[in-house]
Design a protein around this motif. Structure first.
Motif, PDB file in Angstrom:
ATOM      1  N   ARG A  85     -70.011  61.411 -51.651  1.00 25.43           N
ATOM      2  CA  ARG A  85     -70.942  62.452 -51.215  1.00 25.43           C
ATOM      3  C   ARG A  85     -70.310  63.250 -50.079  1.00 25.43           C
ATOM      4  O   ARG A  85     -69.776  62.686 -49.124  1.00 25.43           O
ATOM      5  CB  ARG A  85     -72.252  61.832 -50.763  1.00 25.43           C
ATOM      6  CG  ARG A  85     -73.117  61.320 -51.895  1.00 25.43           C
ATOM      7  CD  ARG A  85     -74.312  60.545 -51.359  1.00 25.43           C
ATOM      8  NE  ARG A  85     -75.115  61.352 -50.432  1.00 25.43           N
ATOM      9  CZ  ARG A  85     -75.548  60.908 -49.243  1.00 25.43           C
ATOM     10  NH1 ARG A  85     -75.233  59.690 -48.841  1.00 25.43           N
ATOM     11  NH2 ARG A  85     -76.289  61.686 -48.489  1.00 25.43           N
ATOM     12  N   LEU A  86     -70.379  64.564 -50.207  1.00 28.30           N
ATOM     13  CA  LEU A  86     -69.749  65.453 -49.239  1.00 28.30           C
ATOM     14  C   LEU A  86     -70.786  65.992 -48.272  1.00 28.30           C
ATOM     15  O   LEU A  86     -71.877  66.421 -48.677  1.00 28.30           O
ATOM     16  CB  LEU A  86     -69.062  66.612 -49.960  1.00 28.30           C
ATOM     17  CG  LEU A  86     -67.999  66.220 -50.998  1.00 28.30           C
ATOM     18  CD1 LEU A  86     -67.410  67.471 -51.651  1.00 28.30           C
ATOM     19  CD2 LEU A  86     -66.906  65.388 -50.353  1.00 28.30           C
ATOM     20  N   CYS A  87     -70.402  65.973 -47.000  1.00 25.66           N
ATOM     21  CA  CYS A  87     -71.290  66.492 -45.959  1.00 25.66           C
ATOM     22  C   CYS A  87     -71.003  67.973 -45.761  1.00 25.66           C
ATOM     23  O   CYS A  87     -70.026  68.351 -45.108  1.00 25.66           O
ATOM     24  CB  CYS A  87     -71.055  65.729 -44.653  1.00 25.66           C
ATOM     25  SG  CYS A  87     -72.046  66.335 -43.269  1.00 25.66           S
ATOM     26  N   LEU A  88     -71.852  68.813 -46.354  1.00 26.94           N
ATOM     27  CA  LEU A  88     -71.724  70.261 -46.248  1.00 26.94           C
ATOM     28  C   LEU A  88     -73.094  70.845 -45.897  1.00 26.94           C
ATOM     29  O   LEU A  88     -74.131  70.202 -46.114  1.00 26.94           O
ATOM     30  CB  LEU A  88     -71.228  70.864 -47.569  1.00 26.94           C
ATOM     31  CG  LEU A  88     -69.908  70.315 -48.119  1.00 26.94           C
ATOM     32  CD1 LEU A  88     -69.652  70.878 -49.515  1.00 26.94           C
ATOM     33  CD2 LEU A  88     -68.755  70.638 -47.187  1.00 26.94           C
ATOM     34  N   SER A  89     -73.091  72.058 -45.407  1.00 31.65           N
ATOM     35  CA  SER A  89     -74.359  72.699 -45.063  1.00 31.65           C
ATOM     36  C   SER A  89     -75.213  72.988 -46.286  1.00 31.65           C
ATOM     37  O   SER A  89     -76.425  73.239 -46.166  1.00 31.65           O
ATOM     38  CB  SER A  89     -74.101  74.008 -44.309  1.00 31.65           C
ATOM     39  OG  SER A  89     -73.351  74.899 -45.122  1.00 31.65           O
ATOM     40  N   ILE A  90     -74.575  72.921 -47.467  1.00 30.40           N
ATOM     41  CA  ILE A  90     -75.287  73.184 -48.721  1.00 30.40           C
ATOM     42  C   ILE A  90     -75.589  71.894 -49.480  1.00 30.40           C
ATOM     43  O   ILE A  90     -76.031  71.938 -50.630  1.00 30.40           O
ATOM     44  CB  ILE A  90     -74.454  74.124 -49.617  1.00 30.40           C
ATOM     45  CG1 ILE A  90     -73.018  73.569 -49.791  1.00 30.40           C
ATOM     46  CG2 ILE A  90     -74.424  75.527 -49.063  1.00 30.40           C
ATOM     47  CD1 ILE A  90     -72.144  74.376 -50.725  1.00 30.40           C
ATOM     48  N   SER A  91     -75.349  70.733 -48.839  1.00 28.95           N
ATOM     49  CA  SER A  91     -75.555  69.451 -49.517  1.00 28.95           C
ATOM     50  C   SER A  91     -76.736  68.704 -48.908  1.00 28.95           C
ATOM     51  O   SER A  91     -77.344  69.128 -47.914  1.00 28.95           O
ATOM     52  CB  SER A  91     -74.294  68.594 -49.418  1.00 28.95           C
ATOM     53  OG  SER A  91     -74.153  68.057 -48.111  1.00 28.95           O
ATOM     54  N   ASP A  92     -77.029  67.537 -49.471  1.00 23.92           N
ATOM     55  CA  ASP A  92     -78.185  66.758 -49.029  1.00 23.92           C
ATOM     56  C   ASP A  92     -78.003  66.143 -47.640  1.00 23.92           C
ATOM     57  O   ASP A  92     -78.937  65.525 -47.121  1.00 23.92           O
ATOM     58  CB  ASP A  92     -78.499  65.664 -50.053  1.00 23.92           C
ATOM     59  CG  ASP A  92     -77.364  64.677 -50.236  1.00 23.92           C
ATOM     60  OD1 ASP A  92     -76.225  64.987 -49.823  1.00 23.92           O
ATOM     61  OD2 ASP A  92     -77.597  63.599 -50.807  1.00 23.92           O
ATOM     62  N   PHE A  93     -76.813  66.288 -47.032  1.00 25.67           N
ATOM     63  CA  PHE A  93     -76.628  65.820 -45.667  1.00 25.67           C
ATOM     64  C   PHE A  93     -77.403  66.689 -44.669  1.00 25.67           C
ATOM     65  O   PHE A  93     -77.718  66.251 -43.567  1.00 25.67           O
ATOM     66  CB  PHE A  93     -75.137  65.838 -45.302  1.00 25.67           C
ATOM     67  CG  PHE A  93     -74.415  64.573 -45.681  1.00 25.67           C
ATOM     68  CD1 PHE A  93     -74.159  63.585 -44.735  1.00 25.67           C
ATOM     69  CD2 PHE A  93     -73.980  64.360 -46.973  1.00 25.67           C
ATOM     70  CE1 PHE A  93     -73.492  62.421 -45.070  1.00 25.67           C
ATOM     71  CE2 PHE A  93     -73.307  63.206 -47.319  1.00 25.67           C
ATOM     72  CZ  PHE A  93     -73.063  62.225 -46.369  1.00 25.67           C
ATOM     73  N   HIS A  94     -77.697  67.922 -45.066  1.00 28.25           N
ATOM     74  CA  HIS A  94     -78.379  68.863 -44.159  1.00 28.25           C
ATOM     75  C   HIS A  94     -79.544  69.554 -44.878  1.00 28.25           C
ATOM     76  O   HIS A  94     -79.508  70.753 -45.149  1.00 28.25           O
ATOM     77  CB  HIS A  94     -77.383  69.904 -43.648  1.00 28.25           C
ATOM     78  CG  HIS A  94     -76.229  69.306 -42.900  1.00 28.25           C
ATOM     79  ND1 HIS A  94     -76.323  68.902 -41.590  1.00 28.25           N
ATOM     80  CD2 HIS A  94     -74.962  69.031 -43.303  1.00 28.25           C
ATOM     81  CE1 HIS A  94     -75.157  68.409 -41.196  1.00 28.25           C
ATOM     82  NE2 HIS A  94     -74.317  68.475 -42.217  1.00 28.25           N
ATOM     83  N   PRO A  95     -80.577  68.805 -45.202  1.00 32.13           N
ATOM     84  CA  PRO A  95     -81.698  69.390 -45.953  1.00 32.13           C
ATOM     85  C   PRO A  95     -82.435  70.497 -45.197  1.00 32.13           C
ATOM     86  O   PRO A  95     -82.954  71.430 -45.820  1.00 32.13           O
ATOM     87  CB  PRO A  95     -82.619  68.191 -46.202  1.00 32.13           C
ATOM     88  CG  PRO A  95     -82.254  67.205 -45.152  1.00 32.13           C
ATOM     89  CD  PRO A  95     -80.800  67.373 -44.906  1.00 32.13           C
ATOM     90  N   LYS A  96     -82.442  70.416 -43.878  1.00 31.22           N
ATOM     91  CA  LYS A  96     -83.173  71.417 -43.104  1.00 31.22           C
ATOM     92  C   LYS A  96     -82.472  72.767 -43.082  1.00 31.22           C
ATOM     93  O   LYS A  96     -83.123  73.799 -42.848  1.00 31.22           O
ATOM     94  CB  LYS A  96     -83.388  70.915 -41.684  1.00 31.22           C
ATOM     95  CG  LYS A  96     -84.329  69.716 -41.593  1.00 31.22           C
ATOM     96  CD  LYS A  96     -84.564  69.306 -40.150  1.00 31.22           C
ATOM     97  CE  LYS A  96     -85.510  68.117 -40.063  1.00 31.22           C
ATOM     98  NZ  LYS A  96     -85.763  67.707 -38.642  1.00 31.22           N
ATOM     99  N   SER A  97     -81.139  72.749 -43.314  1.00 31.77           N
ATOM    100  CA  SER A  97     -80.402  74.013 -43.277  1.00 31.77           C
ATOM    101  C   SER A  97     -80.294  74.662 -44.644  1.00 31.77           C
ATOM    102  O   SER A  97     -79.734  75.750 -44.780  1.00 31.77           O
ATOM    103  CB  SER A  97     -78.990  73.785 -42.714  1.00 31.77           C
ATOM    104  OG  SER A  97     -78.232  72.945 -43.573  1.00 31.77           O
ATOM    105  N   PHE A  98     -80.855  74.024 -45.655  1.00 34.20           N
ATOM    106  CA  PHE A  98     -80.736  74.559 -47.014  1.00 34.20           C
ATOM    107  C   PHE A  98     -81.735  75.690 -47.232  1.00 34.20           C
ATOM    108  O   PHE A  98     -82.906  75.597 -46.880  1.00 34.20           O
ATOM    109  CB  PHE A  98     -80.967  73.458 -48.053  1.00 34.20           C
ATOM    110  CG  PHE A  98     -80.707  73.894 -49.461  1.00 34.20           C
ATOM    111  CD1 PHE A  98     -79.412  74.063 -49.927  1.00 34.20           C
ATOM    112  CD2 PHE A  98     -81.770  74.148 -50.328  1.00 34.20           C
ATOM    113  CE1 PHE A  98     -79.173  74.460 -51.228  1.00 34.20           C
ATOM    114  CE2 PHE A  98     -81.530  74.551 -51.632  1.00 34.20           C
ATOM    115  CZ  PHE A  98     -80.233  74.714 -52.088  1.00 34.20           C
ATOM    116  N   ASN A  99     -81.219  76.750 -47.854  1.00 36.75           N
ATOM    117  CA  ASN A  99     -82.050  77.921 -48.152  1.00 36.75           C
ATOM    118  C   ASN A  99     -82.497  77.863 -49.611  1.00 36.75           C
ATOM    119  O   ASN A  99     -81.667  77.819 -50.525  1.00 36.75           O
ATOM    120  CB  ASN A  99     -81.241  79.195 -47.905  1.00 36.75           C
ATOM    121  CG  ASN A  99     -82.075  80.449 -48.019  1.00 36.75           C
ATOM    122  OD1 ASN A  99     -83.140  80.472 -48.650  1.00 36.75           O
ATOM    123  ND2 ASN A  99     -81.596  81.520 -47.409  1.00 36.75           N
TER     124      ASN A  99
END
Length: 281
Positions: A85-99
Motif C-alpha cells: 500500500r502506497l502512502c499518497l495524497s490520493i490514497s487511503d492513507f489520507h482520506p481527509k485530503s481526498f477530493n
C-alpha cells in the motif's frame, strides 16, 4: 459490497477511461468485484521505466467517491515495494485530503507522475537509474510468470489484505485480468528467447553449420582417425608416390650401383694384367 452510488460512479468512470484513456495508462474493474480495479502503466520515454509494463490494483471503499482507494503496484519497479500500500495524497492513507471530484484517471495520472519523480513516501524505495532500467526490461516476464515461480512467498504485514498479490503465483492473477497482455508477453518472451524461470535471455545457439555425411567423410580416412590438414598432406604423399615410376624413385641407387660395378670390373681387369706380366718374366 459497493453502494449503488459507488457502482454508478465506477461504471461511468470505466466507460470514460475506456473511451479516452490517459497517456500510458489502461485500467478496468474486475468482473467479480467493481471495487477492485486493475491498471497497467507503461513506462514513459526518457525515464528509467521506458517501455516497462507496471501492473497494480486500486481497491475502492464501498462509499467511493467519498473515500480514496488503496493503491498498490505489484510489478517490481525499483520505485515501489511490490504489492505494498502506497502512502499518497490520493490514497487511503489520507482520506481527509481526498477530493470526491477526482476520478480513476485522475488517481492513476497522479500515481504515474509520482512514480517518475524522486519523492519518497511509505512504500517507495531507492534504486539507481541502471537498476530501474533492468527492472523495466523484466516487467513483462514478471507479470506473466509471477517471477518465474509458482511457490507462495512470505509477505510483510504491509503487503497483506485485499488487493495484495502473493509472490510467485505463476502469473495466474495477471493472466486472469489481462489475458490479451499475457498472450503478447508470451510471444515477446519466445521472440526474445527469455528463460521463463529466470527472465534472462537463453544462451545463443551456435551458428556454425554442420557438415553433411559426405563432407565429413572427406575429413576422415577409412579405418583411421586422422582428420584435417594431416590427411591432406598424407593423401598428397600417397598420390605422388603412385604417380612416380620405379625408375624415377630409384635412379640414384642405380647410378651408385653402376659406379661401384665399374670400379669393381676395372680392379679385376687391372689385377689380371699385372698377373700376366709377372708370368711372362
Amino acid at each position: 459490497m459497493a453502494t449503488p452510488a459507488a457502482t454508478k460512479r465506477l461504471t461511468k468512470e470505466y466507460a470514460a477511461i475506456t473511451k479516452s484513456p490517459p497517456p500510458y495508462i489502461i485500467a478496468h474493474p474486475s468482473e467479480k468485484n467493481i471495487l477492485e480495479w486493475h491498471y497497467v502503466l507503461t513506462g514513459p520515454p526518457d525515464t528509467p521505466y521506458d517501455g516497462g509494463q507496471y501492473w497494480g490494483t486500486l481497491m475502492f471503499p464501498p462509499d467511493y467517491p467519498f473515500a480514496p482507494p488503496a493503491i498498490r503496484m505489484h510489478t517490481p519497479s525499483g520505485r515501489f515495494q511490490p504489492s505494498t500500500r502506497l502512502c499518497l495524497s490520493i490514497s487511503d492513507f489520507h482520506p481527509k485530503s481526498f477530493n470526491p471530484a477526482w476520478e480513476v484517471s485522475t488517481i492513476l495520472t497522479g500515481l504515474l507522475s509520482f512514480m517518475t519523480s524522486e519523492e519518497m513516501t511509505t512504500g517507495s524505495v531507492r534504486a539507481s537509474e541502471h537498476e530501474r532500467k533492468l527492472f523495466a526490461q523484466r516487467t513483462r516476464w514478471w507479470n506473466s510468470t509471477g517471477g518465474g515461480s509458482k511457490q507462495t512467498g512470505t509477505q510483510s504485514s504491509n503487503t497483506r489484505g485485499i488487493g495484495a498479490i502473493k509472490a510467485g503465483d505463476g502469473g495466474a492473477k495477471f493472466r486472469s485480468e489481462w489475458p490479451e497482455l499475457d498472450e503478447e508477453n508470451s510471444k515477446w518472451m519466445k521472440e526474445k528467447r527469455i528463460n521463463p524461470q529466470t527472465g534472462l535471455p537463453l544462451p545463443a545457439q551456435s551458428s556454425q553449420p554442420h557438415c553433411s555425411p559426405d563432407m565429413a567423410g572427406l575429413r576422415r580416412r577409412p579405418g583411421g582417425s586422422t582428420t584435417g590438414v594431416g590427411v591432406v598432406v598424407q593423401e598428397g604423399r600417397v598420390a605422388r608416390d603412385v604417380g612416380q615410376s620405379w625408375l624415377g624413385r630409384n635412379k640414384w641407387k642405380m647410378v651408385l650401383g653402376a659406379i661401384l660395378s665399374y670400379i669393381l670390373v676395372a680392379r679385376i681387369l687391372g689385377d689380371g694384367a699385372v698377373t700376366a706380366a709377372t708370368t711372362a718374366h
